[in-house]
Design a protein around this motif. Structure first.
Motif, mmCIF file in Angstrom:
data_model
loop_
_atom_site.group_PDB
_atom_site.id
_atom_site.type_symbol
_atom_site.label_atom_id
_atom_site.label_comp_id
_atom_site.label_asym_id
_atom_site.label_seq_id
_atom_site.Cartn_x
_atom_site.Cartn_y
_atom_site.Cartn_z
ATOM 1 N N LEU A 33 0.643 -1.216 0.032
ATOM 2 C CA LEU A 33 0.016 -0.155 0.115
ATOM 3 C C LEU A 33 0.930 1.128 -0.010
ATOM 4 O O LEU A 33 0.251 2.360 -0.458
ATOM 5 C CB LEU A 33 -0.792 -0.059 1.102
ATOM 6 N N ASP A 34 2.080 1.178 0.625
ATOM 7 C CA ASP A 34 2.815 2.556 0.636
ATOM 8 C C ASP A 34 3.467 2.594 -0.709
ATOM 9 O O ASP A 34 3.947 1.593 -1.525
ATOM 10 C CB ASP A 34 3.811 2.196 1.650
ATOM 11 N N VAL A 35 3.915 4.200 -0.726
ATOM 12 C CA VAL A 35 4.523 4.447 -2.125
ATOM 13 C C VAL A 35 5.618 5.336 -1.649
ATOM 14 O O VAL A 35 5.987 5.733 -0.593
ATOM 15 C CB VAL A 35 3.566 5.341 -2.962
ATOM 16 N N ASP A 36 6.600 5.365 -2.925
ATOM 17 C CA ASP A 36 7.922 6.171 -2.346
ATOM 18 C C ASP A 36 7.790 7.461 -2.282
ATOM 19 O O ASP A 36 8.518 8.229 -1.510
ATOM 20 C CB ASP A 36 8.918 5.804 -3.659
ATOM 21 N N ASN A 37 6.529 8.163 -2.970
ATOM 22 C CA ASN A 37 6.480 9.575 -3.116
ATOM 23 C C ASN A 37 5.033 9.588 -2.473
ATOM 24 O O ASN A 37 4.028 9.351 -3.484
ATOM 25 C CB ASN A 37 6.762 10.218 -4.433
ATOM 26 N N ARG A 38 4.484 10.148 -1.370
ATOM 27 C CA ARG A 38 3.098 10.334 -1.093
ATOM 28 C C ARG A 38 2.576 11.648 -1.854
ATOM 29 O O ARG A 38 3.504 12.454 -1.781
ATOM 30 C CB ARG A 38 2.853 10.297 0.433
ATOM 31 N N THR A 39 1.215 11.554 -1.897
ATOM 32 C CA THR A 39 0.556 12.758 -2.511
ATOM 33 C C THR A 39 0.071 13.437 -1.391
ATOM 34 O O THR A 39 -0.823 13.085 -0.887
ATOM 35 C CB THR A 39 -0.469 12.237 -3.459
ATOM 36 N N VAL A 40 0.708 14.726 -1.060
ATOM 37 C CA VAL A 40 0.455 15.547 0.046
ATOM 38 C C VAL A 40 -0.680 16.600 -0.380
ATOM 39 O O VAL A 40 -0.448 17.255 -1.594
ATOM 40 C CB VAL A 40 1.632 16.420 0.478
ATOM 41 N N LEU A 41 -1.637 16.627 0.396
ATOM 42 C CA LEU A 41 -2.627 17.706 -0.054
ATOM 43 C C LEU A 41 -3.102 18.320 1.096
ATOM 44 O O LEU A 41 -3.133 17.772 2.380
ATOM 45 C CB LEU A 41 -3.848 16.889 -0.403
ATOM 46 N N PRO A 42 -3.623 19.516 1.336
ATOM 47 C CA PRO A 42 -3.919 20.244 2.399
ATOM 48 C C PRO A 42 -5.388 19.967 2.781
ATOM 49 O O PRO A 42 -6.327 19.577 2.133
ATOM 50 C CB PRO A 42 -3.894 21.674 2.032
ATOM 51 N N MET A 43 -5.614 19.771 4.338
ATOM 52 C CA MET A 43 -6.973 19.363 4.778
ATOM 53 C C MET A 43 -8.024 20.853 4.796
ATOM 54 O O MET A 43 -7.126 21.866 4.853
ATOM 55 C CB MET A 43 -7.062 18.662 5.946
ATOM 56 N N ASN A 44 -9.084 20.436 4.804
ATOM 57 C CA ASN A 44 -10.187 21.850 5.110
ATOM 58 C C ASN A 44 -9.934 22.713 3.853
ATOM 59 O O ASN A 44 -9.974 24.090 3.908
ATOM 60 C CB ASN A 44 -9.716 22.756 6.334
ATOM 61 N N THR A 45 -9.556 22.071 2.536
ATOM 62 C CA THR A 45 -9.669 22.733 1.366
ATOM 63 C C THR A 45 -10.265 22.121 0.219
ATOM 64 O O THR A 45 -10.181 20.738 0.092
ATOM 65 C CB THR A 45 -8.039 22.890 0.986
ATOM 66 N N GLN A 46 -10.967 22.743 -0.554
ATOM 67 C CA GLN A 46 -11.607 22.181 -1.633
ATOM 68 C C GLN A 46 -10.586 21.830 -2.616
ATOM 69 O O GLN A 46 -9.845 22.733 -3.175
ATOM 70 C CB GLN A 46 -12.694 23.045 -2.208
ATOM 71 N N ILE A 47 -10.446 20.388 -3.130
ATOM 72 C CA ILE A 47 -9.260 19.969 -4.012
ATOM 73 C C ILE A 47 -10.132 19.072 -5.209
ATOM 74 O O ILE A 47 -11.152 18.617 -5.155
ATOM 75 C CB ILE A 47 -8.632 18.927 -3.263
#
Length: 230
Positions: free
Chosen positions: A136-150
């Motif tokens: 399940l783990d990857v070498d580069n995780r996708t970082v995204l901000p919380m409490n934000t419309q994406i």
């Protein structure tokens, strides 16, 4: 209890997934009530020896078992339609992420920032740290901000893939030559896992998705660090 919870899906992290869970519980309650009623009626027929050999028809019961299922279907359909429109709603996004499926890894591009793009490969079991998540783990995780419309734009470079994260309540096909769009909102920090949900070849089971939800300040710091490395 911890073992059983580890075998299921992650808790919801978006309002859309919470609504999906509520609808599931709503539909299950209706199904349980119907199953209980039908089971009771069948049991009473099996064990009741009383008969009425002069009974030829009963207009009242015919009307009841025609109209009642129609009301039950409406009772299920209205929340379902509401949820379908909610899932298709795209609010004004603050961050746009582009996910491109390859055999067998994902590429990500942050359209709002310069030179922020990377590939995410699954970490082999031999290289996995003790705190890692196997397959399940990857070498580069996708970082995204919380409490934000994406907003996420999804496509593919070779065959059809599917970008799926159950905790977010999102699933969209990645089709070569076409852009699909999904929108979500994360209300807490954490790691949220998904996988390609389309049978895309020999290593279909080995192209996971990892979303790392962080605060807005931590996300901006990560963007700056990633841009400097590039």
């Amino acid at each position: 209890m911890a073992t059983w919870s580890a075998l299921g899906f992650q808790d919801s992290v978006s309002p859309l997934m919470e609504q999906l869970i509520f609808f599931h519980d709503h539909a299950m309650l209706v199904l349980i009530l119907i199953t209980t009623l039908v089971g009771y009626m069948m049991g009473s027929l099996f064990f009741n020896s009383l008969t009425n050999r002069y009974l030829l028809e009963n207009q009242t019961i015919e009307i009841i078992w025609t109209i009642l299922p129609a009301f039950i279907l409406i009772f299920i359909a209205l929340p379902s339609l509401r949820l379908l429109y909610l899932l298709d709603e795209v609010n004004t996004p603050s961050v746009t992420l582009k996910a491109i499926g390859h055999q067998w890894y994902w590429s990500y591009e942050y359209s709002d920032f310069l030179q922020v793009e990377f590939d995410a490969y699954m970490v082999p079991s031999a290289d996995l740290p003790d705190s890692g998540f196997r397959l399940l783990d990857v070498d580069n995780r996708t970082v995204l901000p919380m409490n934000t419309q994406i907003r996420t734009l999804i496509s593919a470079a070779d065959v059809i893939h599917s970008w799926t994260v159950p905790a977010l309540g999102v699933k969209a096909d990645a089709i070569p030559g076409r852009l699909n769009q999904i929108s979500f909102y994360m209300n807490r920090a954490g790691l949220f896992f998904g996988q390609c949900s389309e049978i895309c070849g020999a290593n279909h089971s080995f192209m996971p998705i990892v979303i790392e939800s962080v605060s807005i300040n931590a996300f901006l710091d990560w963007v700056v660090a990633t841009s400097d490395d590039a």
